[in-house]
Design a protein around this motif. Structure first.
Motif, PDB file in Angstrom:
ATOM      1  N   THR A   5      31.882  32.041  51.612  1.00  0.00           N
ATOM      2  CA  THR A   5      32.204  31.633  50.244  1.00  0.00           C
ATOM      3  C   THR A   5      32.665  32.819  49.421  1.00  0.00           C
ATOM      4  N   ARG A   6      31.971  33.949  49.569  1.00  0.00           N
ATOM      5  CA  ARG A   6      32.356  35.157  48.830  1.00  0.00           C
ATOM      6  C   ARG A   6      33.747  35.623  49.240  1.00  0.00           C
ATOM      7  N   SER A   7      34.005  35.559  50.544  1.00  0.00           N
ATOM      8  CA  SER A   7      35.311  36.018  51.049  1.00  0.00           C
ATOM      9  C   SER A   7      36.447  35.154  50.523  1.00  0.00           C
ATOM     10  N   LEU A   8      36.252  33.829  50.582  1.00  0.00           N
ATOM     11  CA  LEU A   8      37.321  32.917  50.166  1.00  0.00           C
ATOM     12  C   LEU A   8      37.527  32.890  48.656  1.00  0.00           C
ATOM     13  N   SER A   9      36.498  33.265  47.902  1.00  0.00           N
ATOM     14  CA  SER A   9      36.615  33.274  46.442  1.00  0.00           C
ATOM     15  C   SER A   9      37.144  34.605  45.913  1.00  0.00           C
ATOM     16  N   SER A  10      37.276  35.598  46.797  1.00  0.00           N
ATOM     17  CA  SER A  10      37.833  36.879  46.390  1.00  0.00           C
ATOM     18  C   SER A  10      39.351  36.788  46.281  1.00  0.00           C
ATOM     19  N   SER A  11      39.970  37.807  45.690  1.00  0.00           N
ATOM     20  CA  SER A  11      41.434  37.814  45.563  1.00  0.00           C
ATOM     21  C   SER A  11      42.098  37.781  46.925  1.00  0.00           C
ATOM     22  N   VAL A  12      41.564  38.556  47.870  1.00  0.00           N
ATOM     23  CA  VAL A  12      42.129  38.586  49.215  1.00  0.00           C
ATOM     24  C   VAL A  12      41.973  37.220  49.886  1.00  0.00           C
ATOM     25  N   GLY A  13      40.799  36.613  49.706  1.00  0.00           N
ATOM     26  CA  GLY A  13      40.559  35.294  50.294  1.00  0.00           C
ATOM     27  C   GLY A  13      41.485  34.240  49.734  1.00  0.00           C
ATOM     28  N   LYS A  14      41.708  34.283  48.422  1.00  0.00           N
ATOM     29  CA  LYS A  14      42.612  33.323  47.787  1.00  0.00           C
ATOM     30  C   LYS A  14      44.032  33.492  48.303  1.00  0.00           C
ATOM     31  N   LYS A  15      44.463  34.744  48.457  1.00  0.00           N
ATOM     32  CA  LYS A  15      45.804  35.003  48.972  1.00  0.00           C
ATOM     33  C   LYS A  15      45.931  34.528  50.418  1.00  0.00           C
ATOM     34  N   LEU A  82      45.311  32.919  40.783  1.00  0.00           N
ATOM     35  CA  LEU A  82      45.660  34.314  41.012  1.00  0.00           C
ATOM     36  C   LEU A  82      46.533  34.867  39.888  1.00  0.00           C
ATOM     37  N   THR A  83      47.436  34.027  39.386  1.00  0.00           N
ATOM     38  CA  THR A  83      48.285  34.460  38.271  1.00  0.00           C
ATOM     39  C   THR A  83      47.444  34.740  37.035  1.00  0.00           C
ATOM     40  N   ARG A  84      46.515  33.845  36.757  1.00  0.00           N
ATOM     41  CA  ARG A  84      45.621  34.033  35.608  1.00  0.00           C
ATOM     42  C   ARG A  84      44.744  35.262  35.792  1.00  0.00           C
ATOM     43  N   GLN A  85      44.244  35.445  37.012  1.00  0.00           N
ATOM     44  CA  GLN A  85      43.380  36.580  37.306  1.00  0.00           C
ATOM     45  C   GLN A  85      44.133  37.899  37.150  1.00  0.00           C
ATOM     46  N   ASN A  86      45.377  37.938  37.626  1.00  0.00           N
ATOM     47  CA  ASN A  86      46.186  39.157  37.524  1.00  0.00           C
ATOM     48  C   ASN A  86      46.512  39.493  36.071  1.00  0.00           C
ATOM     49  N   LYS A  87      46.835  38.464  35.283  1.00  0.00           N
ATOM     50  CA  LYS A  87      47.138  38.691  33.868  1.00  0.00           C
ATOM     51  C   LYS A  87      45.906  39.190  33.120  1.00  0.00           C
ATOM     52  N   LYS A  88      44.754  38.624  33.460  1.00  0.00           N
ATOM     53  CA  LYS A  88      43.501  39.027  32.814  1.00  0.00           C
ATOM     54  C   LYS A  88      43.154  40.462  33.170  1.00  0.00           C
ATOM     55  N   ALA A  89      43.406  40.847  34.418  1.00  0.00           N
ATOM     56  CA  ALA A  89      43.099  42.206  34.860  1.00  0.00           C
ATOM     57  C   ALA A  89      44.012  43.227  34.194  1.00  0.00           C
ATOM     58  N   ARG A  90      45.291  42.848  33.982  1.00  0.00           N
ATOM     59  CA  ARG A  90      46.229  43.766  33.349  1.00  0.00           C
ATOM     60  C   ARG A  90      45.979  43.895  31.863  1.00  0.00           C
ATOM     61  N   GLY A  91      45.571  42.782  31.232  1.00  0.00           N
ATOM     62  CA  GLY A  91      45.414  42.783  29.782  1.00  0.00           C
ATOM     63  C   GLY A  91      46.734  43.042  29.112  1.00  0.00           C
TER      64      GLY A  91
END
Length: 230
Positions: A5-15, A82-91
């Motif tokens: 679950t942790r692996s699949l919920s990570s950015s790498v897992g999602k990709k 992933l798009t939302r996560q990347n935008k949030k990380a960049r700020g």
């Protein structure tokens, strides 16, 4: 929470899930376009209607179809996440782009393209799949050799009497093409198949696949509009 679950919920897992679901959809498109070439036969739809009956009654095909629907939803959902996560990380920070020459419009707008393609797929399913399965409307029937078939061919031909509908399909295939042009090679790269010797071949294969498959799909409504309905 388990390691899976942790692996699949990570950015790498999602990709990874996006890559696998994307490749599964590519396999579906391959089978779908091969079957739909029956539309090019000038036999009043007999070959296409028999193919449609096989696709909607064969148990294995039905299971694959439901897996395809699930993979599409999964693919789009993770793309948006992933798009939302990347935008949030960049700020508000804008990073310098060192490989701008390799960045295409399609690769920079994968989430937007995916959302537009999802809208097309929902519309497409509502027009044909839902009617074929009796969710609404009444299907015309046709008989071949004493056997009655649902006349999906007549429904398709009727749809593409409308030039706006033909144009909508053509634009949709252009969007699918933009998406596949980048996504085919990107999926293999995500899976770790990235090598200076093989990557150029995979990229060329992806572009060739995109042109052939999207070209065939785009040709179908044009053939119906200009030849069958002429």
């Amino acid at each position: 929470m388990s390691w899976l679950t942790r692996s699949l919920s990570s950015s790498v897992g999602k990709k990874l899930l996006m890559a696998l679901s994307g490749l599964f959809f590519i396999l579906f498109l391959t089978g779908h376009v091969i079957g739909n070439t029956q539309l090019f036969k000038l036999d009043d739809g007999e070959a296409f209607n028999k193919y449609a009956l096989f696709m909607t009654t064969n148990p294995a095909i039905k299971i694959l179809s439901y897996l395809t629907y699930f993979s599409i939803i999964l693919h789009v959902a993770y793309s948006l996440l992933l798009t939302r996560q990347n935008k949030k990380a960049r700020g508000n920070v804008r990073y310098a782009v060192t490989n701008k020459s390799h960045k295409t419009w399609s690769s920079a707008n994968m989430a937007l393209l995916g959302s537009l393609i999802l809208f097309f797929l929902i519309t497409h399913l509502a027009m044909y799949w839902a009617k074929m399965h009796g969710f609404w409307g009444q299907m015309p029937m046709v008989e071949y050799d004493g056997v009655e078939y649902k006349d999906l061919y007549a429904l398709v031909v009727e749809s593409y009497k409308s030039l706006p509908m033909v144009l909508f399909y053509e634009v949709s295939m252009l969007l699918v093409g933009f998406h596949l042009w980048h996504a085919f090679a990107s999926a293999f790269q995500t899976l770790g198949l990235n090598h200076k010797k093989y990557t150029p071949f995979i990229q060329a294969l992806g572009k060739g696949y995109t042109v052939v498959v999207c070209g065939l799909f785009a040709a179908m409504p044009l053939f119906i509009y200009f030849v069958v309905n002429a």
